[in-house]
Design a protein around this motif. Structure first.
Motif, PDB file in Angstrom:
ATOM      1  N   LYS A   1      16.490  23.632   1.665  1.00  0.00           N
ATOM      2  CA  LYS A   1      15.483  23.289   2.675  1.00  0.00           C
ATOM      3  C   LYS A   1      14.530  22.276   2.046  1.00  0.00           C
ATOM      4  CE  LYS A   1      13.994  27.444   3.563  1.00  0.00           C
ATOM      5  NZ  LYS A   1      13.229  28.563   4.198  1.00  0.00           N
ATOM      6  N   CYS A   2      13.971  21.427   2.879  1.00  0.00           N
ATOM      7  CA  CYS A   2      13.126  20.348   2.362  1.00  0.00           C
ATOM      8  C   CYS A   2      11.829  20.281   3.162  1.00  0.00           C
ATOM      9  CB  CYS A   2      13.863  19.012   2.441  1.00  0.00           C
ATOM     10  SG  CYS A   2      12.892  17.600   1.858  1.00  0.00           S
ATOM     11  N   GLU A   3      10.728  20.051   2.483  1.00  0.00           N
ATOM     12  CA  GLU A   3       9.434  19.835   3.117  1.00  0.00           C
ATOM     13  C   GLU A   3       8.909  18.467   2.670  1.00  0.00           C
ATOM     14  OE1 GLU A   3       7.662  21.521   5.288  1.00  0.00           O
ATOM     15  OE2 GLU A   3       9.026  23.226   5.461  1.00  0.00           O
ATOM     16  N   ALA A   4       8.404  17.663   3.619  1.00  0.00           N
ATOM     17  CA  ALA A   4       7.881  16.321   3.319  1.00  0.00           C
ATOM     18  C   ALA A   4       6.359  16.342   3.457  1.00  0.00           C
ATOM     19  CB  ALA A   4       8.479  15.287   4.258  1.00  0.00           C
ATOM     20  N   TYR A   5       5.689  15.578   2.602  1.00  0.00           N
ATOM     21  CA  TYR A   5       4.230  15.559   2.569  1.00  0.00           C
ATOM     22  C   TYR A   5       3.715  14.125   2.592  1.00  0.00           C
ATOM     23  CZ  TYR A   5       5.024  20.310   0.864  1.00  0.00           C
ATOM     24  OH  TYR A   5       5.444  21.603   0.725  1.00  0.00           O
ATOM     25  N   LEU A   6       2.715  13.893   3.454  1.00  0.00           N
ATOM     26  CA  LEU A   6       1.900  12.679   3.436  1.00  0.00           C
ATOM     27  C   LEU A   6       2.734  11.400   3.397  1.00  0.00           C
ATOM     28  CD1 LEU A   6      -1.215  12.428   3.497  1.00  0.00           C
ATOM     29  CD2 LEU A   6      -1.109  11.797   1.105  1.00  0.00           C
ATOM     30  N   LEU A   7       3.550  11.217   4.447  1.00  0.00           N
ATOM     31  CA  LEU A   7       4.292   9.968   4.563  1.00  0.00           C
ATOM     32  C   LEU A   7       3.327   8.794   4.742  1.00  0.00           C
ATOM     33  CD1 LEU A   7       7.073   8.499   4.983  1.00  0.00           C
ATOM     34  CD2 LEU A   7       6.715   8.883   7.437  1.00  0.00           C
TER      35      LEU A   7
ATOM     36  N   SER B   1      13.986  17.754   9.731  1.00  0.00           N
ATOM     37  CA  SER B   1      14.404  18.972  10.434  1.00  0.00           C
ATOM     38  C   SER B   1      15.914  19.000  10.612  1.00  0.00           C
ATOM     39  CB  SER B   1      13.697  19.059  11.782  1.00  0.00           C
ATOM     40  OG  SER B   1      14.132  20.180  12.510  1.00  0.00           O
ATOM     41  N   GLY B   2      16.499  17.837  10.942  1.00  0.00           N
ATOM     42  CA  GLY B   2      17.955  17.779  11.101  1.00  0.00           C
ATOM     43  C   GLY B   2      18.689  18.044   9.802  1.00  0.00           C
ATOM     44  N   ILE B   3      18.152  17.516   8.691  1.00  0.00           N
ATOM     45  CA  ILE B   3      18.768  17.778   7.382  1.00  0.00           C
ATOM     46  C   ILE B   3      18.696  19.265   7.055  1.00  0.00           C
ATOM     47  CG2 ILE B   3      18.513  17.367   4.904  1.00  0.00           C
ATOM     48  CD1 ILE B   3      17.588  14.530   5.580  1.00  0.00           C
TER      49      ILE B   3
ATOM     50  N   ALA C   1      24.035  21.635  -9.485  1.00  0.00           N
ATOM     51  CA  ALA C   1      25.271  21.815  -8.716  1.00  0.00           C
ATOM     52  C   ALA C   1      26.468  21.991  -9.641  1.00  0.00           C
ATOM     53  CB  ALA C   1      25.489  20.614  -7.801  1.00  0.00           C
ATOM     54  N   SER C   2      26.407  21.351 -10.818  1.00  0.00           N
ATOM     55  CA  SER C   2      27.490  21.500 -11.788  1.00  0.00           C
ATOM     56  C   SER C   2      27.442  22.859 -12.466  1.00  0.00           C
ATOM     57  CB  SER C   2      27.408  20.385 -12.839  1.00  0.00           C
ATOM     58  OG  SER C   2      28.320  20.586 -13.878  1.00  0.00           O
TER      59      SER C   2
ATOM     60  N   ASP D   1      32.257  21.708  -2.555  1.00  0.00           N
ATOM     61  CA  ASP D   1      31.980  22.516  -1.371  1.00  0.00           C
ATOM     62  C   ASP D   1      31.214  21.665  -0.339  1.00  0.00           C
ATOM     63  OD1 ASP D   1      31.784  25.507  -0.380  1.00  0.00           O
ATOM     64  OD2 ASP D   1      29.865  24.522   0.047  1.00  0.00           O
ATOM     65  N   PRO D   2      31.544  21.754   0.951  1.00  0.00           N
ATOM     66  CA  PRO D   2      30.865  20.924   1.971  1.00  0.00           C
ATOM     67  C   PRO D   2      29.354  21.125   1.990  1.00  0.00           C
ATOM     68  CG  PRO D   2      32.839  21.943   2.876  1.00  0.00           C
ATOM     69  CD  PRO D   2      32.651  22.551   1.522  1.00  0.00           C
ATOM     70  N   VAL D   3      28.886  22.372   1.818  1.00  0.00           N
ATOM     71  CA  VAL D   3      27.447  22.622   1.813  1.00  0.00           C
ATOM     72  C   VAL D   3      26.790  21.923   0.626  1.00  0.00           C
ATOM     73  CG1 VAL D   3      25.672  24.386   1.650  1.00  0.00           C
ATOM     74  CG2 VAL D   3      27.721  24.814   3.013  1.00  0.00           C
ATOM     75  N   VAL D   4      27.434  22.025  -0.548  1.00  0.00           N
ATOM     76  CA  VAL D   4      26.893  21.367  -1.734  1.00  0.00           C
ATOM     77  C   VAL D   4      26.862  19.866  -1.541  1.00  0.00           C
ATOM     78  CG1 VAL D   4      27.232  20.981  -4.205  1.00  0.00           C
ATOM     79  CG2 VAL D   4      27.683  23.237  -3.223  1.00  0.00           C
ATOM     80  N   ARG D   5      27.916  19.312  -0.919  1.00  0.00           N
ATOM     81  CA  ARG D   5      27.936  17.864  -0.696  1.00  0.00           C
ATOM     82  C   ARG D   5      26.821  17.443   0.247  1.00  0.00           C
ATOM     83  NH1 ARG D   5      32.796  15.404   2.447  1.00  0.00           N
ATOM     84  NH2 ARG D   5      33.902  16.992   1.242  1.00  0.00           N
ATOM     85  N   ARG D   6      26.570  18.226   1.281  1.00  0.00           N
ATOM     86  CA  ARG D   6      25.471  17.891   2.200  1.00  0.00           C
ATOM     87  C   ARG D   6      24.126  17.974   1.487  1.00  0.00           C
ATOM     88  NH1 ARG D   6      28.585  20.768   6.240  1.00  0.00           N
ATOM     89  NH2 ARG D   6      27.375  22.675   5.925  1.00  0.00           N
ATOM     90  N   VAL D   7      23.969  18.949   0.599  1.00  0.00           N
ATOM     91  CA  VAL D   7      22.718  19.084  -0.146  1.00  0.00           C
ATOM     92  C   VAL D   7      22.492  17.874  -1.035  1.00  0.00           C
ATOM     93  CG1 VAL D   7      21.533  20.403  -1.935  1.00  0.00           C
ATOM     94  CG2 VAL D   7      22.699  21.596  -0.070  1.00  0.00           C
ATOM     95  N   LEU D   8      23.550  17.462  -1.747  1.00  0.00           N
ATOM     96  CA  LEU D   8      23.414  16.332  -2.673  1.00  0.00           C
ATOM     97  C   LEU D   8      23.205  15.021  -1.937  1.00  0.00           C
ATOM     98  CD1 LEU D   8      26.170  17.231  -5.317  1.00  0.00           C
ATOM     99  CD2 LEU D   8      23.706  17.609  -5.465  1.00  0.00           C
TER     100      LEU D   8
END
Length: 1163
Positions: A288-294, A471-473, A211-212, A226-233
């Motif tokens: 975008k994020c994908e989660a595996y095997l919680l 999904s919401g994130i 991001a830097s 940036d708001p998008v960058v802040r949401r990502v972080l």
């Protein structure tokens, strides 16, 4: 000789040897013989003190023989050290000459102890968790430096921009941005490691630096984000709250795999490789994020020292006002109010309390537009899970085959949270719907099955809310909807992927979850191997080496065993479909259909287990619950109940991102759904497809020690993690054909002692030709084949020379021999020079002329030396006597203390035992007296009661008879009296039973008394034995005292004898001194006479007779002195000294005669 030994010791090779306790330890190779190596092993005080320093800091050293058959190529791995044995630190381990497992371990340990957590191995960054924060490594200035050096200032250079830079995780993040922005290729960073190794923190550091970097070359600190960058972080800490938990290894352990795709906007008019340093050409647009095997099993249970997911504790730590807004039933609750949660001693996670984390979580949810009603819905879904854990079930109306919810209050609260009828909720857990061809009917479930259904429901709800959160994130952060108003397709953005996934696992008991995790690591290892192979290809092409030299083994066999047509995945899914599928049947099929696979391991001792030879080693799996855990399905009754819930998260049906397939499930049953393994395999396939579209860089996180202490490294654990992380496999691939490599100039200088004496034809300015000539001569014995098939033991590239297996070790051994040869030559020349310098210019005749004066000087010097020696001997004798006295006194004191120390505990023990016996004896007597008194009282009471009852009965009988005879009208009263008689009989019977009971009690007390009596008797016997032992010890002590007194008496007698011997010694010493002085005077006179004869006499025969006469006199004196010494037994050391002086003087006649003879001969 001392110089030879010293040179030889310096030229010994420094190596590593295997150790059971410490994996690898340094040693010094002394010699090899018949497949064995003779080594010197230094020993250090602890594991942290083990370093490569040539044994300088070792407490001691031992020598041992090592079997070379246990080592690759039957040679010991060499250390990367200086001539003095000090380890050389390598920031980039590609530069290590001797690259092997031991070399990697000790290089990482040295850097770890020096506070350098990052080490480079080509494109791999090895991150050692320091368990402390180095602020200077993560400053904004440091971020800018790596960004400028690797991105903005290195675009026109052809050499590696990392040269001269200390390895850092920032270099991986900067280089992936450079590859995306300037090379127009999607990038990825794969972070792996075991729990506690620092994977999550490393991903956060990478993400912050990316991001830097994307801000451009001139980064201004303190600018608005940036708001998008802040949401990502901020999305990363949010996932930690719902997917991280405290384990035995880590307080903030990720219990799921995560692949984050950072999306960057690249203008279409920019061409690949184009550079615009003035403007940023690649801007972070979303993610975008994908989660595996919680790990859903953690929801319903965890170890006492662990915690469940952080969000549960955060909600319960919130203020009551905040909790009441979510649900009135939360007011006044704490961790212990919910069974799934439980109490914890961990008050802070990463420096913040659970209440502070809750505020941060709530703010982040607001930031990603999950506030308001969505926030309440999410929190209430979590409360549904927590409330479910408090449900209890018991038998319905005494029937154990049926059940009912016994916690009505908890059931009512759960129904309120879900928005469903209470009765329907109870029936969903306690009944099961069965379907046949023609009808549907309900089957009751027992309490255990009902509780299992409730636990399965809780896990399913938590899995749904976690996927809903992901999904919401994604909705709040993905670039398609949030970058510049949206409207762009996903393919319009460049990708930098960050994979944070669980590392290879091997525990004492490995279950279904470990197999899934290791399967994922096998897939990643396959890509890792391919990337390493490509990097080796590029290096060989650059150096001009044939690619046919590269050979390596991949893990295709393991993947075929797991995901093949008859592999474990297919067989387990088949067993889940079968109506009576079982874990044992799965194991039997797996072993039978894959018996030819080299990767399967059969456990003949356990039918419910099997093993797999993974790339990191063999792992044994317990197949218990494999079938159940692979299904992960709910009863249809619970599933239908969830669909009518007013909470959208609970009623939400998760949609898998995979094509429609035939659903493996139990036909005509209440259990339906896809298997876990099928879903997971599909997810992995998608992940690998995405990763293969990117250029990958690797960060391997290592946990150096289990207690999580800074500056501490455990060798065995670190080596195991290096193997599991594939670092050792990467080394094996890179060094498969050529294990060792050196630059041209260092190699030539190092092995110059092996250069042949005859001058070669190579140009002195051509280092490559000189090196080839040297190696041809040194490695001639290792050449394989003939003619065109000749295969040398080395290959020379453009900048480096590459050695085949065994060649470097052979050169080192030959170098040591060459160094020894040159050392001998140098010593020979130097010693000759010293002798020539000492004797040069000295006239032999002048020496002969000074001979008489030299004799006088010799006599005087020897006399003084004898006096000094005698004085030293006297002084030494006195000191020896004093030390002997002190030793005797000290020995007596030590003996006294030791005997007292040995006897005192025994005496105390016996005394304590005697007191205990007396106490028990007194107690037994008291008990015996009480028993006797109780027995007497009991007998008296029984007898009195019996007599009273019998008298009363007789009186009643008499009264009844009289009344019956006198008056018939009293018949009714007679009946009453008869009733009284019956009652009296009952009383008597009762008293008899009581009597029997008291007799039984009395019998029991008699038995107890008998046991006490036996115990008392045994204690008395032990007391007698102890008394006899104590008496024996006293007798032994008395005997020792008597012996001690005798020893003291003997010492006094020996002292007196010693004084007498001392006086005799003084007398004999005086006598011998006088005799020596007289003999010395006679010798002087004889020497003067002989000298006069030699000077003035011209008759050689007379001179010879005089010399012979002098020698005969000396011989007679020696014979007399020998006889005296034989009589006295040579007891006086001073006499020996004086005799030695005389002997030395007598040799002068021989010298004189020899010199005189030589003079006569010359005349």
């Amino acid at each position: 000789m001392g110089g030879d030994d010293e040179t030889k010791g310096k030229n010994h090779a420094f190596v590593y040897i295997a150790s059971k306790d410490y994996a690898w330890i340094p040693a010094t190779l002394l010699d090899t013989d018949k497949g064995k190596a003779h080594v010197e092993v230094p020993h250090y005080k602890d594991e942290q003190s083990i370093v490569c320093d040539g044994g300088a800091s070792a407490s001691k050293k031992t020598k041992e023989w090592v079997d070379l058959k246990k080592y690759p190529n039957k040679v010991l791995p060499l250390q990367n050290v200086t001539g003095g044995g000090q380890l050389i630190e390598y920031p980039d381990m590609v530069d290590i000459p001797f690259l092997h497992e031991a070399g990697i371990l000790f290089n990482l340990k040295l850097r770890h102890l020096r506070g350098r957590p990052y080490t480079r191995t080509g494109d791999i960054i090895i991150a050692i968790n320091p368990f402390q924060w180095f602020t200077e490594l993560y400053t904004e200035k440091k971020q800018i430096m790596y960004s400028n050096r690797l991105v903005w200032e290195s675009t026109h250079t052809e050499q590696d921009p990392r040269r001269g830079l200390e390895p850092h995780v920032y270099e991986a993040s900067a280089l992936v941005y450079r590859g995306l922005a300037f090379d127009r290729e999607d990038q990825s960073i794969l972070v792996s490691g075991e729990s506690g190794a620092g994977k999550t923190e490393t991903v956060k550091i990478c993400m912050n630096h990316i991001a830097s970097v994307q801000k451009g070359r001139d980064i201004k600190s303190g600018g608005e984000i940036d708001p998008v960058v802040r949401r990502v972080l901020n999305s990363n800490p949010l996932l930690e709250a719902f997917g991280n938990a405290k384990t035995t290894r880590n307080d903030n352990s990720s219990r799921f795999g995560k692949y984050t795709q950072l999306q960057f906007h690249r203008p279409e008019d920019e061409m690949a490789g184009s550079i615009d340093l003035a403007n940023t050409i690649c801007k972070l647009a979303g993610s975008k994020c994908e989660a595996y095997l919680l790990e859903k099993n953690r929801v319903t249970g965890h170890e006492d020292v662990e915690r469940t997911y952080h969000i549960f504790y955060q909600i319960l730590a919130a203020p009551d006002a905040e909790k009441t807004k979510l649900w009135d039933g939360l007011k006044g609750t704490d961790f212990n109010s919910y069974k799934y949660v439980g109490d914890t001693d961990t008050k802070k996670i990463e420096g913040m309390t659970d209440a502070q984390h809750f505020e941060k979580t709530r703010e982040t949810l607001e930031l990603i537009h999950l506030g308001g009603d969505k926030y309440t819905m999410l929190m209430r879904a979590i409360l549904v899970v927590m409330q479910t854990g408090n449900l209890t079930f018991g038998p319905r109306e005494g029937d154990s085959d049926k059940s009912d919810c016994t916690s009505k209050k908890e059931l009512k609260g759960l129904a309120e949270l879900m928005g469903v009828p209470e009765d329907a909720l109870n029936k969903a857990f306690t009944e099961r719907t069965m379907k046949t061809r023609g009808e549907t009917y309900k089957v009751p479930q027992d309490a255990k099955t009902a509780k299992e259904s409730a636990d399965a429901f809780a896990k399913e709800v938590y899995g749904k809310l976690f996927l809903w959160l992901v999904s919401g994130i994604n909705e709040a952060t993905k670039a398609e909807k949030n970058f510049e108003g949206g409207g762009l397709a996903s393919s319009d953005f460049g990708i930098i992927g960050l994979l944070d996934i669980f590392g290879f696992e091997s525990f004492l008991i490995n279950r279904f979850e470990q197999l899934c995790i290791n399967y994922a690591n096998e897939k990643l290892q396959q890509k890792f191997t391919e990337d390493i192979f490509r990097s080796v290809q590029a290096e060989y092409i650059e150096e001009g080496i044939a690619l046919a030299e590269i050979t390596y083994d991949d893990n295709t066999d393991v993947l075929d065993l797991i995901e093949g047509r008859t592999g474990l995945c297919a067989l387990l899914n088949e067993e889940c479909v079968r109506p009576k599928g079982s874990d044992e049947a799965f194991v039997n099929k797996a072993l039978a259909q894959n018996k030819k696979s080299p990767c399967i391991v059969v456990n003949h001792m356990d039918r419910m287990s099997f093993g797999i030879h993974h790339y990191a080693g063999k792992v044994m799996y317990s197949a218990e619950f494999f079938v159940v855990r692979n299904q992960d399905t709910l009863p249809t009754d619970v599933e239908e109940l969830m669909q009518i819930s007013t909470n959208e998260i609970v009623s939400h049906v998760a949609v898998d991102n995979e094509p429609a397939k035939a659903k493996p499930g139990r036909q005509k049953s209440n259990i339906v759904g896809k298997t876990i393994w099928t879903k997971y395999k599909t997810q992995l396939a998608t992940l690998m497809t995405d990763l293969r579209k990117t250029t990958s860089r690797y960060i391997r996180c290592i946990k150096p020690n289990k207690p999580k202490k800074p500056s501490v490294m455990e060798h065995v654990g670190t080596v195991e993690q290096l193997r599991c992380a594939g670092v050792v496999a990467a080394v094996t691939i890179t060094r498969s054909a050529f294990p060792n490599r050196l630059d041209h100039a260092p190699a030539y200088r190092r092995f110059l002692p092996l250069k042949p004496a005859a001058a070669g034809k190579a140009d002195k300015n051509d280092i490559k030709a000189l090196l080839a000539e040297l190696m041809d001569s040194a490695l001639a014995s290792l050449v394989q084949g003939e003619g065109e098939n000749t295969k040398k033991a080395y290959v020379i590239g453009k900048t480096k020379i590459y050695f085949r297996a065994g060649a470097m070790e052979y050169l080192e051994s030959e170098r040591l021999k060459g160094c020894d040869k040159w050392a001998v030559i140098m010593q020979r020349v130097y010693r000759g020079y010293c002798v020539r310098k000492k004797l040069g210019g000295i006239n032999g005749y002048k020496m002969q002329a000074k001979a008489p004066k030299a004799i006088t000087i010799q006599c005087w010097y020897r006399q003084l030396a004898a006096k000094f020696k005698l004085g030293r001997l006297r002084k030494k004798h006195k000191e020896k006597k004093k030390k002997a006295k002190k030793r005797v006194r000290a020995a007596m004191k030590i003996q006294a203390c030791g005997r007292g120390y040995l006897v005192r505990p025994k005496f105390k023990k016996k005394l304590k035992l005697m007191k205990e016996r007396e106490r028990l004896k007194k107690l037994a007597n008291d008990l015996e007296e009480k028993v006797r008194e109780a027995e007497m009282k009991r007998l008296q009471n029984v007898e009195a009661a019996r007599e009273a009852a019998e008298n009363e009965i007789e009186e009643y009988k008499e009264v009844v008879r009289e009344e019956l005879k006198s008056d018939k009208e009293k018949q009714k009263k007679y009946a009453q009296q008869q009733t009284l008689i019956d009652e009296s009989s009952n009383i008597i019977e009762f008293l008899r039973r009581e009597n029997t009971k008291l007799k039984n009690q009395s019998e029991g007390m008699r038995k107890d008394f008998k046991e006490l009596k036996d115990n008392n008797k045994r204690l008395q016997e032990e007391n007698e034995a102890a008394t006899s032992s104590f008496t024996a010890l006293n007798d032994h002590a008395k005997q020792l005292n008597v012996k001690n007194a005798k020893l003291i008496t003997n010492v006094q007698e020996y002292k007196k004898k010693l004084e007498g011997l001392k006086d005799d010694l003084k007398e004999k010493q005086s006598y011998y001194i006088a005799e020596a002085e007289a003999r010395l005077a006679a010798q002087k006179r004889m020497a003067a006479i002989v000298g006069t004869i030699q000077d003035k006499c011209r008759d050689p025969q007379l001179i010879e007779d005089a010399v012979i006469m002098a020698l005969e006199c000396e011989a007679e004196a020696k014979a007399e002195r020998a006889a005296l010494d034989a009589q006295d037994g040579k007891s006086a050391p001073a006499t020996g000294t004086t005799a030695a002086v005389a002997d030395d003087d007598s040799t002068d006649y021989g010298d004189i005669s020899s010199d005189e003879d030589s003079d006569d001969d010359s005349d």
